[in-house]
Scaffold this motif. Structure first.
Motif, mmCIF file in Angstrom:
data_model
loop_
_atom_site.group_PDB
_atom_site.id
_atom_site.type_symbol
_atom_site.label_atom_id
_atom_site.label_comp_id
_atom_site.label_asym_id
_atom_site.label_seq_id
_atom_site.Cartn_x
_atom_site.Cartn_y
_atom_site.Cartn_z
ATOM 1 N N UNK A 85 0.838 -1.198 0.000
ATOM 2 C CA UNK A 85 0.000 0.000 0.000
ATOM 3 C C UNK A 85 0.877 1.254 0.000
ATOM 4 N N UNK A 86 0.355 2.360 -0.537
ATOM 5 C CA UNK A 86 1.148 3.601 -0.611
ATOM 6 C C UNK A 86 1.702 4.059 0.734
ATOM 7 N N UNK A 87 0.936 3.899 1.808
ATOM 8 C CA UNK A 87 1.456 4.332 3.108
ATOM 9 C C UNK A 87 2.640 3.477 3.557
ATOM 10 N N UNK A 88 2.634 2.191 3.209
ATOM 11 C CA UNK A 88 3.758 1.325 3.575
ATOM 12 C C UNK A 88 5.015 1.720 2.798
ATOM 13 N N UNK A 89 4.834 2.070 1.526
ATOM 14 C CA UNK A 89 5.963 2.524 0.710
ATOM 15 C C UNK A 89 6.509 3.836 1.273
ATOM 16 N N UNK A 90 5.606 4.753 1.637
ATOM 17 C CA UNK A 90 6.021 6.057 2.169
ATOM 18 C C UNK A 90 6.774 5.905 3.491
ATOM 19 N N UNK A 91 6.304 5.033 4.358
ATOM 20 C CA UNK A 91 6.990 4.819 5.637
ATOM 21 C C UNK A 91 8.381 4.238 5.397
ATOM 22 N N UNK A 92 8.472 3.290 4.483
ATOM 23 C CA UNK A 92 9.780 2.693 4.174
ATOM 24 C C UNK A 92 10.735 3.758 3.621
ATOM 25 N N UNK A 93 10.228 4.613 2.740
ATOM 26 C CA UNK A 93 11.059 5.699 2.203
ATOM 27 C C UNK A 93 11.496 6.640 3.322
ATOM 28 N N UNK A 94 10.609 6.934 4.255
ATOM 29 C CA UNK A 94 10.920 7.827 5.371
ATOM 30 C C UNK A 94 12.010 7.231 6.257
ATOM 31 N N UNK A 95 11.877 5.956 6.574
ATOM 32 C CA UNK A 95 12.835 5.309 7.466
ATOM 33 C C UNK A 95 14.201 5.108 6.817
ATOM 34 N N UNK A 96 14.253 5.118 5.497
ATOM 35 C CA UNK A 96 15.531 4.955 4.796
ATOM 36 C C UNK A 96 16.032 6.284 4.229
ATOM 37 N N UNK A 97 15.512 7.386 4.723
ATOM 38 C CA UNK A 97 15.935 8.752 4.350
ATOM 39 C C UNK A 97 15.838 9.025 2.851
ATOM 40 N N UNK A 98 14.779 8.555 2.218
ATOM 41 C CA UNK A 98 14.590 8.803 0.790
ATOM 42 C C UNK A 98 13.575 9.906 0.524
ATOM 43 N N UNK A 99 13.033 10.509 1.581
ATOM 44 C CA UNK A 99 12.072 11.602 1.427
ATOM 45 C C UNK A 99 12.766 12.900 1.805
ATOM 46 N N UNK A 100 12.734 13.845 0.877
ATOM 47 C CA UNK A 100 13.291 15.165 1.160
ATOM 48 C C UNK A 100 12.180 16.019 1.751
ATOM 49 N N UNK A 101 12.478 16.730 2.804
ATOM 50 C CA UNK A 101 11.516 17.652 3.407
ATOM 51 C C UNK A 101 12.273 18.836 3.957
ATOM 52 N N UNK A 102 11.554 19.921 4.142
ATOM 53 C CA UNK A 102 12.151 21.091 4.789
ATOM 54 C C UNK A 102 11.071 21.820 5.558
ATOM 55 N N UNK A 103 11.474 22.493 6.600
ATOM 56 C CA UNK A 103 10.545 23.249 7.429
ATOM 57 C C UNK A 103 10.504 24.676 6.899
ATOM 58 N N UNK A 104 9.394 25.066 6.323
ATOM 59 C CA UNK A 104 9.293 26.410 5.729
ATOM 60 C C UNK A 104 9.265 27.504 6.791
ATOM 61 N N UNK A 105 8.867 27.177 8.015
ATOM 62 C CA UNK A 105 8.880 28.181 9.084
ATOM 63 C C UNK A 105 10.313 28.566 9.440
ATOM 64 N N UNK A 106 11.197 27.573 9.472
ATOM 65 C CA UNK A 106 12.601 27.860 9.758
ATOM 66 C C UNK A 106 13.240 28.649 8.626
ATOM 67 N N UNK A 107 12.852 28.363 7.378
ATOM 68 C CA UNK A 107 13.390 29.086 6.221
ATOM 69 C C UNK A 107 12.992 30.564 6.243
ATOM 70 N N UNK A 108 11.764 30.857 6.699
ATOM 71 C CA UNK A 108 11.295 32.235 6.681
ATOM 72 C C UNK A 108 11.898 33.066 7.813
ATOM 73 N N UNK A 109 12.403 32.428 8.872
ATOM 74 C CA UNK A 109 12.996 33.149 9.995
ATOM 75 C C UNK A 109 14.421 33.609 9.703
ATOM 76 N N UNK A 110 15.042 33.004 8.725
ATOM 77 C CA UNK A 110 16.450 33.341 8.440
ATOM 78 C C UNK A 110 16.597 34.622 7.699
#
Length: 110
Positions: A85-110
């Protein structure tokens, strides 16, 4: 593109260590939000790919205006039903650091 034939992705329900899931963000809610957004993306990709493959085998009958399923369509459908299922694939990607993310709140404070 996602690897749909990856044998490391569980098909059944799996329990994950909460600390391992929230480790990158230090916030379980943020981690789950990121995973759920990725699962939605994966679901759209899989659905589009399935529809494209089924269209390749579609046979149209002009008189009845119906689409008849053939053996190839059924085999393709069965393959996609057996996928994790898509959620299982997403969790596996998350646990193996294959998902890029960034916190936009931290970006706007700089």
């Amino acid at each position: 593109m996602i690897d749909l034939k990856n044998p490391n992705i569980p098909v059944n329900t799996t329990t994950y260590d909460r600390n391992q899931v929230d480790e990158p963000t230090e916030n379980i809610y943020e981690a789950i939000s990121i995973i759920s957004r990725r699962a939605e993306q994966i679901n759209v990709e899989i659905k589009k790919e399935l529809i494209d493959k089924l269209e390749e085998f579609a046979t149209y009958n002009d008189s009845l205006e119906e689409i008849f399923e053939n053996k190839e369509q059924i085999e393709v459908s069965k393959f996609y039903e057996r996928l994790p299922k898509p959620h299982a694939i997403a969790i596996q990607e998350w646990l193996t650091d294959k998902i890029y993310y960034r916190n936009t709140e931290e970006d706007s404070q700089e």
